[in-house]
Design a protein around this motif. Structure first.
Motif, mmCIF file in Angstrom:
data_model
loop_
_atom_site.group_PDB
_atom_site.id
_atom_site.type_symbol
_atom_site.label_atom_id
_atom_site.label_comp_id
_atom_site.label_asym_id
_atom_site.label_seq_id
_atom_site.Cartn_x
_atom_site.Cartn_y
_atom_site.Cartn_z
ATOM 1 N N GLN A 67 0.351 9.601 1.553
ATOM 2 C CA GLN A 67 0.333 8.173 1.884
ATOM 3 C C GLN A 67 -0.981 7.775 2.565
ATOM 4 O O GLN A 67 -1.579 6.743 2.229
ATOM 5 N N LEU A 68 -1.427 8.576 3.506
ATOM 6 C CA LEU A 68 -2.644 8.208 4.229
ATOM 7 C C LEU A 68 -3.888 8.326 3.358
ATOM 8 O O LEU A 68 -4.803 7.487 3.461
ATOM 9 N N THR A 69 -3.954 9.311 2.502
ATOM 10 C CA THR A 69 -5.107 9.399 1.608
ATOM 11 C C THR A 69 -5.092 8.246 0.601
ATOM 12 O O THR A 69 -6.150 7.712 0.235
ATOM 13 N N HIS A 70 -3.889 7.846 0.173
ATOM 14 C CA HIS A 70 -3.788 6.680 -0.708
ATOM 15 C C HIS A 70 -4.236 5.419 0.028
ATOM 16 O O HIS A 70 -4.965 4.580 -0.536
ATOM 17 N N LEU A 71 -3.822 5.269 1.267
ATOM 18 C CA LEU A 71 -4.212 4.114 2.075
ATOM 19 C C LEU A 71 -5.725 4.059 2.240
ATOM 20 O O LEU A 71 -6.342 2.989 2.145
ATOM 21 N N ALA A 72 -6.343 5.217 2.466
ATOM 22 C CA ALA A 72 -7.803 5.271 2.600
ATOM 23 C C ALA A 72 -8.478 4.866 1.296
ATOM 24 O O ALA A 72 -9.479 4.135 1.299
ATOM 25 N N ASP A 73 -7.935 5.322 0.181
ATOM 26 C CA ASP A 73 -8.513 4.961 -1.128
ATOM 27 C C ASP A 73 -8.411 3.455 -1.363
ATOM 28 O O ASP A 73 -9.372 2.812 -1.802
ATOM 29 N N VAL A 74 -7.238 2.898 -1.089
ATOM 30 C CA VAL A 74 -7.031 1.465 -1.298
ATOM 31 C C VAL A 74 -7.985 0.642 -0.431
ATOM 32 O O VAL A 74 -8.503 -0.394 -0.860
ATOM 33 N N SER A 75 -8.226 1.122 0.777
ATOM 34 C CA SER A 75 -9.077 0.379 1.710
ATOM 35 C C SER A 75 -10.524 0.290 1.237
ATOM 36 O O SER A 75 -11.301 -0.514 1.765
ATOM 37 N N GLY A 76 -10.880 1.093 0.231
ATOM 38 C CA GLY A 76 -12.231 1.045 -0.298
ATOM 39 C C GLY A 76 -12.447 -0.013 -1.359
ATOM 40 O O GLY A 76 -13.577 -0.236 -1.802
ATOM 41 N N ARG A 77 -11.376 -0.703 -1.777
ATOM 42 C CA ARG A 77 -11.535 -1.753 -2.781
ATOM 43 C C ARG A 77 -12.241 -2.966 -2.166
ATOM 44 O O ARG A 77 -12.025 -3.282 -0.987
ATOM 45 N N PRO A 78 -13.047 -3.664 -2.949
ATOM 46 C CA PRO A 78 -13.851 -4.756 -2.388
ATOM 47 C C PRO A 78 -13.036 -5.920 -1.842
ATOM 48 O O PRO A 78 -13.512 -6.652 -0.967
ATOM 49 N N ASN A 79 -11.822 -6.115 -2.346
ATOM 50 C CA ASN A 79 -11.010 -7.240 -1.893
ATOM 51 C C ASN A 79 -9.991 -6.868 -0.827
ATOM 52 O O ASN A 79 -9.164 -7.694 -0.438
ATOM 53 N N PHE A 121 0.808 -1.216 0.000
ATOM 54 C CA PHE A 121 0.000 0.000 0.000
ATOM 55 C C PHE A 121 0.844 1.270 0.000
ATOM 56 O O PHE A 121 0.303 2.378 0.078
ATOM 57 N N GLU A 122 2.160 1.151 -0.091
ATOM 58 C CA GLU A 122 3.015 2.325 0.008
ATOM 59 C C GLU A 122 3.014 3.150 -1.277
ATOM 60 O O GLU A 122 2.982 2.600 -2.380
ATOM 61 N N THR A 123 3.071 4.464 -1.131
ATOM 62 C CA THR A 123 3.321 5.326 -2.280
ATOM 63 C C THR A 123 4.817 5.311 -2.585
ATOM 64 O O THR A 123 5.638 4.915 -1.744
ATOM 65 N N ALA A 124 5.170 5.758 -3.779
ATOM 66 C CA ALA A 124 6.582 5.753 -4.174
ATOM 67 C C ALA A 124 7.425 6.636 -3.251
ATOM 68 O O ALA A 124 8.525 6.253 -2.838
#
Length: 268
Positions: free
Chosen positions: A173-185, A109-112
Motif C-alpha cells: 500500500q505504501l509503495t503504491h501511495l508513493a508511486d501515485v504521488s508522483g503523478r503530475p496531477n 489511493f487504496e490497493t485492493a
C-alpha cells in the motif's frame, strides 16, 4: 421493483396529486435542483431526510411513513449505499479533489488488499467485501481518465504506521501511495506525528470542486457519512483543510517519509 423504485413511484404520485405537474415545478417550490427530484422518482437515489421532509410538507403526505420507506430503500443498497451516491457523482465530475485523512489511506489511493482488510474489519462477509473492493477500484478510474482532476491529499503519519491487514499489505500500500504521488496531477502531503495537536483532530474532510456547481463537502461517520453543499459548512471545512495542509510536509519530503516507513516498518 426495488424498494428505491417503489419509493420513487410513491413520491411521484404524491407530487402529481399535490398539483405539481412537473418535476421542475416541485423543484422550484422546494428550492432544489430538478435532478434531485428526478433521481428520487426514478429510484436512482434515495432522497436525504431534509429533502424528504420538505417534499412531504409540500405534498401534504405522512412524513414518518415516507421516512420509513426511505430507510427500507437505504438498507437494501448494493455495494454503494444511497447516502454516498451524491458524493460519488460529484467526485466523478470534479476538476479538483481535496481530502484530509487522519485514520486510513484515502480510498482513491487504496490497493485492493488494503481495502479488503478495511471492509473485513468492519464486519462484512467475504462476498460483501469483494463487492465493496470492486466498487472502490471502479471509483479510482476517475484518476486515469482523459481529463483527471487535480487531487490534493493530506494524511497523518499514523496512517502510514497503522497495521491494516498485514505487513505485506502495508508495504504494498505504501509503495503504491508513493508511486501515485508522483503523478503530475496528484499531491500527497503527510502531517508528521511530531506536529502534535493540529486543526484536523476533529475528523476527515473531503472536498469536490466542479465547473459551474458549488463546492461539496463529504465527511465519513458511523453508521453513514454526510454530504452537503451548505456554504457555511463548506467554507469552514475549506479553511480547516488549508490549516491542516500548512502543518504537512511538502510533497517530496512526504514521499520520502512514505517510502521510509514502508522500508523500515513494513518490509519483510
Amino acid at each position: 421493483m426495488t424498494p428505491r423504485q417503489f419509493l420513487g413511484n410513491e413520491l411521484c404520485r404524491a407530487r402529481v396529486a399535490a398539483g405539481f405537474s412537473s418535476q421542475q415545478a416541485l423543484a422550484d417550490h422546494l428550492g432544489f435542483e430538478r435532478t434531485v427530484i428526478a433521481k428520487a422518482e426514478s429510484g436512482e437515489r434515495v432522497p436525504s431526510d431534509p429533502v424528504l421532509t420538505a417534499w412531504a410538507q409540500a405534498c401534504d403526505i405522512d412524513t414518518e411513513h415516507y421516512q420509513r420507506l426511505a430507510e427500507l430503500a437505504r438498507t437494501s443498497d448494493g455495494p454503494v449505499p444511497a447516502w454516498f451516491e451524491y458524493w460519488l457523482e460529484r467526485e466523478r465530475t470534479a476538476h479538483m479533489l481535496r481530502s484530509w485523512s487522519p485514520i486510513i489511506v484515502p480510498a482513491l489511493f487504496e490497493t485492493a488488499e488494503y481495502r479488503r482488510a478495511v471492509v473485513m474489519a468492519g464486519g462484512n462477509d467475504p462476498d460483501r467485501a469483494q463487492e465493496l473492493v470492486a466498487a472502490t477500484l471502479e471509483r479510482q478510474s476517475v484518476l486515469t481518465g482523459s481529463d483527471p482532476p487535480e487531487v490534493v491529499a493530506v494524511l497523518h503519519e499514523m496512517v502510514l504506521r497503522r497495521l491494516i491487514g498485514s505487513a505485506e499489505i502495508m508495504y504494498d500500500q505504501l509503495t503504491h501511495l508513493a508511486d501515485v504521488s508522483g503523478r503530475p496531477n496528484i499531491s500527497v502531503h503527510v502531517v508528521p506525528s511530531s506536529v502534535g495537536a493540529h486543526p484536523g483532530l476533529s475528523g476527515d474532510i473531503s472536498l469536490a470542486s466542479g465547473e459551474g456547481s458549488p463546492d461539496v463537502l463529504h465527511t465519513d461517520a458511523v453508521p453513514e457519512g454526510h454530504t452537503t453543499e451548505t456554504r457555511s459548512l463548506v467554507r469552514r471545512a475549506t479553511v480547516t483543510f488549508e490549516r491542516i495542509r500548512r502543518d504537512a510536509l511538502p510533497c517530496v519530503q512526504s514521499r520520502d517519509l512514505i517510502l521510509e516507513v514502508a522500508d523500515e516498518q513494513w518490509k519483510q
